[in-house]
Write a protein that holds these residues in place. Sequence first.
Motif, mmCIF file in Angstrom:
data_model
loop_
_atom_site.group_PDB
_atom_site.id
_atom_site.type_symbol
_atom_site.label_atom_id
_atom_site.label_comp_id
_atom_site.label_asym_id
_atom_site.label_seq_id
_atom_site.Cartn_x
_atom_site.Cartn_y
_atom_site.Cartn_z
ATOM 1 N N VAL A 150 0.861 -1.176 0.000
ATOM 2 C CA VAL A 150 0.000 0.000 0.000
ATOM 3 C C VAL A 150 0.896 1.224 0.000
ATOM 4 C CG1 VAL A 150 -1.756 1.273 1.253
ATOM 5 C CG2 VAL A 150 -1.842 -1.211 1.196
ATOM 6 N N LYS A 151 0.782 2.048 -1.030
ATOM 7 C CA LYS A 151 1.604 3.246 -1.187
ATOM 8 C C LYS A 151 0.699 4.448 -1.421
ATOM 9 C CE LYS A 151 5.668 1.382 -0.994
ATOM 10 N NZ LYS A 151 6.638 1.782 0.007
ATOM 11 N N ALA A 152 1.255 5.618 -1.285
ATOM 12 C CA ALA A 152 0.516 6.846 -1.524
ATOM 13 C C ALA A 152 0.200 6.986 -3.007
ATOM 14 C CB ALA A 152 1.330 8.047 -1.053
ATOM 15 N N VAL A 153 -0.922 7.667 -3.295
ATOM 16 C CA VAL A 153 -1.325 7.917 -4.676
ATOM 17 C C VAL A 153 -1.315 9.422 -4.906
ATOM 18 C CG1 VAL A 153 -3.207 7.733 -6.334
ATOM 19 C CG2 VAL A 153 -2.739 5.847 -4.791
ATOM 20 N N GLN A 154 -0.634 9.845 -5.945
ATOM 21 C CA GLN A 154 -0.595 11.247 -6.326
ATOM 22 C C GLN A 154 -1.005 11.353 -7.785
ATOM 23 O OE1 GLN A 154 3.369 12.589 -5.584
ATOM 24 N NE2 GLN A 154 3.016 12.866 -3.408
ATOM 25 N N GLN A 155 -1.975 12.200 -8.054
ATOM 26 C CA GLN A 155 -2.481 12.443 -9.406
ATOM 27 C C GLN A 155 -2.929 11.146 -10.074
ATOM 28 O OE1 GLN A 155 0.667 14.518 -11.387
ATOM 29 N NE2 GLN A 155 0.454 16.316 -10.101
ATOM 30 N N GLY A 156 -3.506 10.233 -9.291
ATOM 31 C CA GLY A 156 -4.044 8.996 -9.832
ATOM 32 C C GLY A 156 -3.034 7.899 -10.064
ATOM 33 N N LEU A 157 -1.757 8.114 -9.699
ATOM 34 C CA LEU A 157 -0.714 7.117 -9.898
ATOM 35 C C LEU A 157 -0.044 6.802 -8.571
ATOM 36 C CD1 LEU A 157 0.998 8.647 -13.054
ATOM 37 C CD2 LEU A 157 -0.683 6.817 -12.991
ATOM 38 N N VAL A 158 0.386 5.558 -8.399
ATOM 39 C CA VAL A 158 1.132 5.163 -7.206
ATOM 40 C C VAL A 158 2.483 5.863 -7.261
ATOM 41 C CG1 VAL A 158 2.198 3.211 -6.014
ATOM 42 C CG2 VAL A 158 -0.022 2.937 -7.091
ATOM 43 N N VAL A 159 2.939 6.395 -6.129
ATOM 44 C CA VAL A 159 4.221 7.105 -6.097
ATOM 45 C C VAL A 159 5.362 6.155 -6.412
ATOM 46 C CG1 VAL A 159 3.466 8.860 -4.468
ATOM 47 C CG2 VAL A 159 4.490 6.786 -3.620
ATOM 48 N N GLY A 160 6.446 6.703 -6.923
ATOM 49 C CA GLY A 160 7.614 5.902 -7.242
ATOM 50 C C GLY A 160 8.249 5.343 -5.981
ATOM 51 N N HIS A 161 8.611 4.076 -5.999
ATOM 52 C CA HIS A 161 9.253 3.444 -4.851
ATOM 53 C C HIS A 161 10.165 2.329 -5.331
ATOM 54 C CE1 HIS A 161 5.560 1.186 -5.624
ATOM 55 N NE2 HIS A 161 6.174 0.136 -5.125
ATOM 56 N N GLN A 162 11.038 1.896 -4.430
ATOM 57 C CA GLN A 162 12.020 0.880 -4.788
ATOM 58 C C GLN A 162 11.533 -0.517 -4.452
ATOM 59 O OE1 GLN A 162 15.678 1.871 -2.897
ATOM 60 N NE2 GLN A 162 16.088 3.577 -4.260
ATOM 61 N N LYS A 163 11.895 -1.449 -5.285
ATOM 62 C CA LYS A 163 11.550 -2.844 -5.070
ATOM 63 C C LYS A 163 12.536 -3.491 -4.110
ATOM 64 C CE LYS A 163 11.142 -7.172 -7.627
ATOM 65 N NZ LYS A 163 11.281 -7.769 -8.950
ATOM 66 N N GLY A 164 13.777 -3.174 -4.264
ATOM 67 C CA GLY A 164 14.822 -3.770 -3.438
ATOM 68 C C GLY A 164 15.983 -2.819 -3.304
ATOM 69 N N LEU A 165 17.150 -3.334 -3.462
ATOM 70 C CA LEU A 165 18.358 -2.538 -3.275
ATOM 71 C C LEU A 165 18.628 -1.635 -4.482
ATOM 72 C CD1 LEU A 165 20.523 -5.371 -1.758
ATOM 73 C CD2 LEU A 165 19.492 -3.457 -0.545
ATOM 74 N N GLY A 166 17.916 -0.540 -4.557
ATOM 75 C CA GLY A 166 18.157 0.450 -5.593
ATOM 76 C C GLY A 166 17.439 0.219 -6.902
ATOM 77 N N SER A 167 16.680 -0.858 -7.037
ATOM 78 C CA SER A 167 15.964 -1.084 -8.288
ATOM 79 C C SER A 167 14.512 -0.618 -8.122
ATOM 80 C CB SER A 167 16.016 -2.569 -8.675
ATOM 81 O OG SER A 167 15.399 -3.361 -7.693
ATOM 82 N N MET A 168 14.020 0.079 -9.106
ATOM 83 C CA MET A 168 12.655 0.609 -9.054
ATOM 84 C C MET A 168 11.642 -0.526 -9.205
ATOM 85 S SD MET A 168 12.856 3.765 -8.424
ATOM 86 C CE MET A 168 11.207 4.323 -8.741
ATOM 87 N N CYS A 169 10.553 -0.427 -8.472
ATOM 88 C CA CYS A 169 9.485 -1.406 -8.563
ATOM 89 C C CYS A 169 8.778 -1.246 -9.918
ATOM 90 C CB CYS A 169 8.498 -1.191 -7.421
ATOM 91 S SG CYS A 169 7.102 -2.307 -7.457
ATOM 92 N N PRO A 170 8.438 -2.338 -10.591
ATOM 93 C CA PRO A 170 7.767 -2.218 -11.887
ATOM 94 C C PRO A 170 6.379 -1.601 -11.792
ATOM 95 C CG PRO A 170 7.922 -4.514 -11.237
ATOM 96 C CD PRO A 170 8.709 -3.719 -10.241
ATOM 97 N N GLY A 171 5.782 -1.548 -10.616
ATOM 98 C CA GLY A 171 4.466 -0.952 -10.448
ATOM 99 C C GLY A 171 4.501 0.525 -10.111
ATOM 100 N N SER A 172 5.698 1.109 -9.996
ATOM 101 C CA SER A 172 5.821 2.529 -9.680
ATOM 102 C C SER A 172 5.286 3.380 -10.813
ATOM 103 C CB SER A 172 7.295 2.892 -9.452
ATOM 104 O OG SER A 172 7.780 2.288 -8.285
ATOM 105 N N ARG A 173 4.636 4.473 -10.426
ATOM 106 C CA ARG A 173 4.091 5.456 -11.369
ATOM 107 C C ARG A 173 3.087 4.845 -12.327
ATOM 108 N NH1 ARG A 173 3.793 9.465 -9.154
ATOM 109 N NH2 ARG A 173 3.466 10.568 -11.062
ATOM 110 N N ARG A 174 2.293 3.896 -11.830
ATOM 111 C CA ARG A 174 1.195 3.296 -12.588
ATOM 112 C C ARG A 174 -0.067 3.402 -11.781
ATOM 113 N NH1 ARG A 174 4.643 -1.416 -14.757
ATOM 114 N NH2 ARG A 174 5.551 -0.385 -16.563
ATOM 115 N N PRO A 175 -1.224 3.265 -12.402
ATOM 116 C CA PRO A 175 -2.484 3.300 -11.629
ATOM 117 C C PRO A 175 -2.526 2.177 -10.596
ATOM 118 C CG PRO A 175 -2.933 3.456 -13.977
ATOM 119 C CD PRO A 175 -1.466 3.158 -13.836
ATOM 120 N N PRO A 176 -3.141 2.431 -9.435
ATOM 121 C CA PRO A 176 -3.192 1.387 -8.394
ATOM 122 C C PRO A 176 -4.070 0.205 -8.792
ATOM 123 C CG PRO A 176 -4.464 3.313 -7.735
ATOM 124 C CD PRO A 176 -3.776 3.664 -9.001
ATOM 125 N N ALA A 177 -3.806 -0.921 -8.158
ATOM 126 C CA ALA A 177 -4.569 -2.148 -8.438
ATOM 127 C C ALA A 177 -5.931 -2.087 -7.795
ATOM 128 C CB ALA A 177 -3.818 -3.360 -7.932
#
Length: 70
Positions: A43-70
């Motif tokens: 569960v992450k914050a939503v800004q402008q209808g998209l999930v905020v950018g966040h990391q999956k692990g050690l420095g790699s971006m999560c593939p669900g970042s900056r996409r509409p929430p599930a």
Amino acid sequence: MGKIDDMRRQREARLGGATDDGGAEAGDGADATTGRCVGCGKVKAVQQGLVVGHQKGLGSMCPGSRRPPA
């Protein structure tokens, strides 16, 4: 007053009352300002209808970042 106080007053006026700034407790689901990430399910914050950018692990971006929430 300061800029932070003005922003807090505007947010409270927009939301129609006092807000709890103690922390964002998501619980078991999501509300209007949070949503589940498509990639990791967190569960992450939503800004402008998209999930905020966040990391999956050690420095790699999560593939669900900056996409509409599930």
